[in-house]
Design a protein around this motif. Structure first.
Motif, PDB file in Angstrom:
ATOM      1  N   LYS A 107       0.804  -1.220   0.000  1.00 48.58           N
ATOM      2  CA  LYS A 107       0.000   0.000   0.000  1.00 48.58           C
ATOM      3  C   LYS A 107       0.840   1.275   0.000  1.00 48.58           C
ATOM      4  CE  LYS A 107      -0.827  -0.693   4.980  1.00 48.58           C
ATOM      5  NZ  LYS A 107      -0.306  -2.070   5.004  1.00 48.58           N
ATOM      6  N   LEU A 108       2.035   1.249   0.620  1.00 47.22           N
ATOM      7  CA  LEU A 108       2.864   2.452   0.644  1.00 47.22           C
ATOM      8  C   LEU A 108       3.365   2.791  -0.765  1.00 47.22           C
ATOM      9  CD1 LEU A 108       4.936   1.961   3.931  1.00 47.22           C
ATOM     10  CD2 LEU A 108       2.927   3.400   3.552  1.00 47.22           C
ATOM     11  N   LEU A 109       3.807   1.764  -1.490  1.00 44.50           N
ATOM     12  CA  LEU A 109       4.226   1.982  -2.876  1.00 44.50           C
ATOM     13  C   LEU A 109       3.054   2.462  -3.720  1.00 44.50           C
ATOM     14  CD1 LEU A 109       6.632  -0.977  -3.785  1.00 44.50           C
ATOM     15  CD2 LEU A 109       7.186   1.445  -3.681  1.00 44.50           C
ATOM     16  N   PHE A 110       1.901   1.846  -3.498  1.00 45.59           N
ATOM     17  CA  PHE A 110       0.715   2.232  -4.269  1.00 45.59           C
ATOM     18  C   PHE A 110       0.296   3.661  -3.934  1.00 45.59           C
ATOM     19  CE2 PHE A 110      -3.889   2.404  -5.018  1.00 45.59           C
ATOM     20  CZ  PHE A 110      -3.917   2.067  -6.365  1.00 45.59           C
ATOM     21  N   LEU A 111       0.373   4.029  -2.654  1.00 47.22           N
ATOM     22  CA  LEU A 111       0.033   5.399  -2.242  1.00 47.22           C
ATOM     23  C   LEU A 111       0.971   6.407  -2.884  1.00 47.22           C
ATOM     24  CD1 LEU A 111      -1.697   7.244  -0.471  1.00 47.22           C
ATOM     25  CD2 LEU A 111      -0.075   6.867   1.401  1.00 47.22           C
ATOM     26  N   LEU A 112       2.262   6.077  -2.913  1.00 48.71           N
ATOM     27  CA  LEU A 112       3.235   6.957  -3.563  1.00 48.71           C
ATOM     28  C   LEU A 112       2.909   7.093  -5.050  1.00 48.71           C
ATOM     29  CD1 LEU A 112       5.825   8.617  -3.546  1.00 48.71           C
ATOM     30  CD2 LEU A 112       7.126   6.477  -3.809  1.00 48.71           C
ATOM     31  N   ALA A 113       2.547   5.971  -5.697  1.00 47.37           N
ATOM     32  CA  ALA A 113       2.181   6.009  -7.112  1.00 47.37           C
ATOM     33  C   ALA A 113       0.953   6.882  -7.323  1.00 47.37           C
ATOM     34  CB  ALA A 113       1.920   4.587  -7.615  1.00 47.37           C
ATOM     35  N   LEU A 114       0.004   6.800  -6.402  1.00 48.51           N
ATOM     36  CA  LEU A 114      -1.213   7.594  -6.510  1.00 48.51           C
ATOM     37  C   LEU A 114      -0.902   9.088  -6.374  1.00 48.51           C
ATOM     38  CD1 LEU A 114      -4.184   6.964  -6.962  1.00 48.51           C
ATOM     39  CD2 LEU A 114      -4.507   7.021  -4.486  1.00 48.51           C
ATOM     40  N   ILE A 115      -0.033   9.420  -5.437  1.00 49.53           N
ATOM     41  CA  ILE A 115       0.359  10.826  -5.242  1.00 49.53           C
ATOM     42  C   ILE A 115       1.056  11.354  -6.489  1.00 49.53           C
ATOM     43  CG2 ILE A 115       1.890  12.366  -3.933  1.00 49.53           C
ATOM     44  CD1 ILE A 115       1.344  10.577  -1.480  1.00 49.53           C
ATOM     45  N   LEU A 116       1.975  10.571  -7.041  1.00 55.67           N
ATOM     46  CA  LEU A 116       2.670  10.974  -8.262  1.00 55.67           C
ATOM     47  C   LEU A 116       1.680  11.160  -9.413  1.00 55.67           C
ATOM     48  CD1 LEU A 116       5.834   8.685  -8.166  1.00 55.67           C
ATOM     49  CD2 LEU A 116       5.772  11.161  -7.865  1.00 55.67           C
ATOM     50  N   THR A 117       0.688  10.284  -9.481  1.00 58.08           N
ATOM     51  CA  THR A 117      -0.326  10.384 -10.532  1.00 58.08           C
ATOM     52  C   THR A 117      -1.112  11.679 -10.411  1.00 58.08           C
ATOM     53  OG1 THR A 117      -0.553   7.976 -10.550  1.00 58.08           O
ATOM     54  CG2 THR A 117      -2.320   9.232 -11.568  1.00 58.08           C
TER      55      THR A 117
END
Length: 597
Positions: free
Chosen positions: A37-47
């Motif tokens: 989830k942390l990697l996914f959250l970072l990806a979401l923020i970058l998006t």
């Protein structure tokens, strides 16, 4: 094992599986994403940041255009360059973040796929033998490789593409409402058409992608079966028949691929056409609003750019939906395997079997592989501790089935099986199976050294121990003649050595184990008579103080057995040693005579 399939016959399940809801499949996929989830959250923020920066661009473009006066007027280049500079800055920053996002999603998808493959492989280890008896190896491999790769492709691109599209659509809509609510209403004339068409097509193409995955698995199973049986195909001259069958399966697979890809590909162009109609209407309405002085040229330009940004993700979603349906169909097959019932758990109070000193006995055992057909019927037999029990009979009489029941590869329907007066269902499967050493007619060697293959079942086996059992089986001299002796690499499935030599290696492997019971299922069927005599002598020495079961078609190999069980249609019809059975002149006598006539 159940009766083997004949050459060229495929085990294709005729069961029609009820397709799972797509929401359920994606909920299961979310479980894998959530573990990172942390990697996914970072990806979401970058998006979010990347797309917000890109969304600002059209607004700045409109400001720059408004710095141009109509007619022969002048251009305020200072203003144009100011906004153009900011546009470049925002677009460069957005592109850099998008690049970082792409790399991050590759790492994330690989982690997810790795976890998914681990879950699938761990499930395979826990599945009962019956699953592998009723499913093609090629289809199972297809689920582990192709289907998971399909999910991986969708994870690494489609998930973020949808997230980015959603942010772009919302952001563009907000900006368009700010610029001109009237043009938004004009644009929304065609939006329902896009949504309804996308939903309509999505429901119809999912079964096509499910069929595509299933057909690919079927073809892989056929190819795996044919490759492994190539010598038999050539020996029987069945090449033409096999080519016909492959052409049929290949055509069905290609047709399934074509249908899925064709109908999936219709979505993008159709939705794009609807969006272009929307752009036409916006252009006409924008011109009218400009004449009425309700909008500037810069606002019209910005609105058109935002409308393209708004409709772009909708067009992309139409294409992405096809990929998501493909991924959903593939994930469904993977989850179906993961959800297969594992081998039944041991009883809570099941005991570990340490040593076996007494008898092995079956009492009124009944069993069949399918409910409609009983193979073993009220079978009772007893093998005394340290004895050699041979099981003979015609093909399909139930000889190998008895071994499957002793090892608890299958559980009996009725009756009881005892070891040391302990019911085997009260014993842990692991300790029960470790109490046996098993050599099958179908040899299995893995790609590795000769030493590793012989020492496979015994951890920390020494070179001296391996060489000793190799000498006992008469394979030592052959191994020493190999290029690197015991360090010679055996090709996949042992294809660089003969079948008889493979069998000798598996027998040597069995000799190395320190188990209390031994099972030989046609173990000497692939060796010559002279080698067979050597193995029999070595085996007799090895089997001292062990309870042994031998399944044999060649009755010459079991004349010295303490007890011979003659099995016919699941029943023991005769029992005794070789001399006693020959004197009876019954079924065994006829069977023995038929082999020497």
């Amino acid at each position: 094992m159940p009766p083997g399939q004949s050459f060229g016959k495929m085990k294709i399940s005729s069961k029609t599986e009820k397709p799972k809801d797509t929401k359920y499949v994606f909920k299961r996929l979310w479980y894998y994403i959530y573990q990172y989830k942390l990697l996914f959250l970072l990806a979401l923020i970058l998006t979010i940041v990347s797309n917000i920066l890109a969304i600002i661009g059209p607004m700045l473009s409109g400001y720059a255009i408004d710095a141009i006066e109509p007619g022969k007027g002048s251009v305020v280049f200072k203003t144009v360059f100011y906004y153009a500079g900011w546009m470049v800055l925002f677009y460069v920053a957005s592109s850099i973040l998008s690049y970082i996002l792409s790399v991050l999603m590759i790492h994330l998808s690989q982690k997810i796929v790795r976890k998914m493959r681990e879950d699938v492989f761990h499930k395979l280890v826990d599945l009962p033998i019956s699953y592998f008896d009723t499913n093609q190896a090629g289809d199972i491999i297809s689920r582990i490789s192709y289907d998971i790769d399909t999910v991986n492709t969708s994870m690494s691109t489609d998930v973020i593409q949808i997230a980015a599209g959603l942010i772009t659509v919302i952001g563009s809509l907000i900006m368009m409402i700010i610029i001109s609510p009237v043009l938004v209403l004009v644009m929304f004339v065609t939006i329902p058409l896009s949504v309804l068409y996308t939903r309509f097509m999505s429901k119809r193409i999912k079964p096509l992608f499910r069929k595509r995955s299933a057909k690919l698995g079927e073809m892989n199973g056929f190819i795996e079966e044919m490759v492994s049986g190539q010598k038999t195909i050539n020996a029987y001259g069945a090449e033409d028949e096999i080519l016909k069958r492959f052409d049929k399966i290949n055509k069905e697979t290609v047709d399934a691929y074509y249908d899925a890809e064709y109908y999936g590909s219709l979505m993008g162009p159709t939705v794009n056409f609807i969006n272009n109609i929307s752009l036409t209407l916006i252009t006409i309405a924008g011109a009218i609003l400009y004449l009425l002085s309700h909008m500037s040229l810069g606002n019209i330009s910005s609105f058109i750019q935002y409308s393209r940004k708004f409709s772009g993700p909708i067009s992309e979603v139409a294409n992405v939906v096809s990929e998501l349906q493909s991924a959903a169909a593939a994930a469904e097959r993977v989850f179906k395997l993961i959800d297969e019932e594992a081998e039944l758990m041991d009883k809570e109070d099941a005991i570990d079997l340490n040593m076996v000193h007494e008898d092995v006995s079956l009492h009124n055992v009944s069993f069949g592989y399918i409910p409609e057909k009983t193979i073993i019927k009220s079978l009772s037999l007893k093998a005394k501790s340290g004895s050699l029990t041979a099981i003979v009979g015609a093909t399909g009489a139930g000889k190998t089935t008895i071994i499957n029941l002793l090892m608890r590869f299958y559980d009996i329907w009725e009756g009881n099986i005892y070891l040391d007066d302990k019911e085997i269902r009260d014993i842990t499967r692991k300790s029960l199976r470790k109490s046996y050493t098993m050599v099958l007619q179908d040899t299995w060697l893995f790609e590795g050294t000769v030493f590793d293959n012989i020492a496979y079942g015994k951890e920390n086996a020494t070179k001296e121990e391996v060489e000793e059992v190799a000498k006992m089986t008469g394979i030592h001299s052959f191994i020493k003649r190999l290029p690197n002796g015991y360090d010679t690499i055996i090709n996949e499935n042992g294809i660089n050595i003969s079948k008889g030599q493979k069998q000798l290696l598996t027998i040597a492997r069995a000799m190395l184990l320190d188990s209390q019971m031994l099972i030989l299922d046609e173990a000497t069927s692939n060796v010559d008579t002279r080698t067979e005599i050597k193995i029999q002598k070595a085996m007799r020495k090895l089997m001292e103080q062990k309870t042994c079961f031998v399944i044999a078609h060649r009755l010459s190999t079991i004349q010295g057995a303490d007890n011979i069980l003659v099995v016919d249609q699941g029943n023991v019809i005769e029992q005794g040693n070789h001399i006693e059975l020959m004197e009876k002149k019954g079924f065994y006598y006829k069977l023995y005579q038929s082999q020497f006539e």
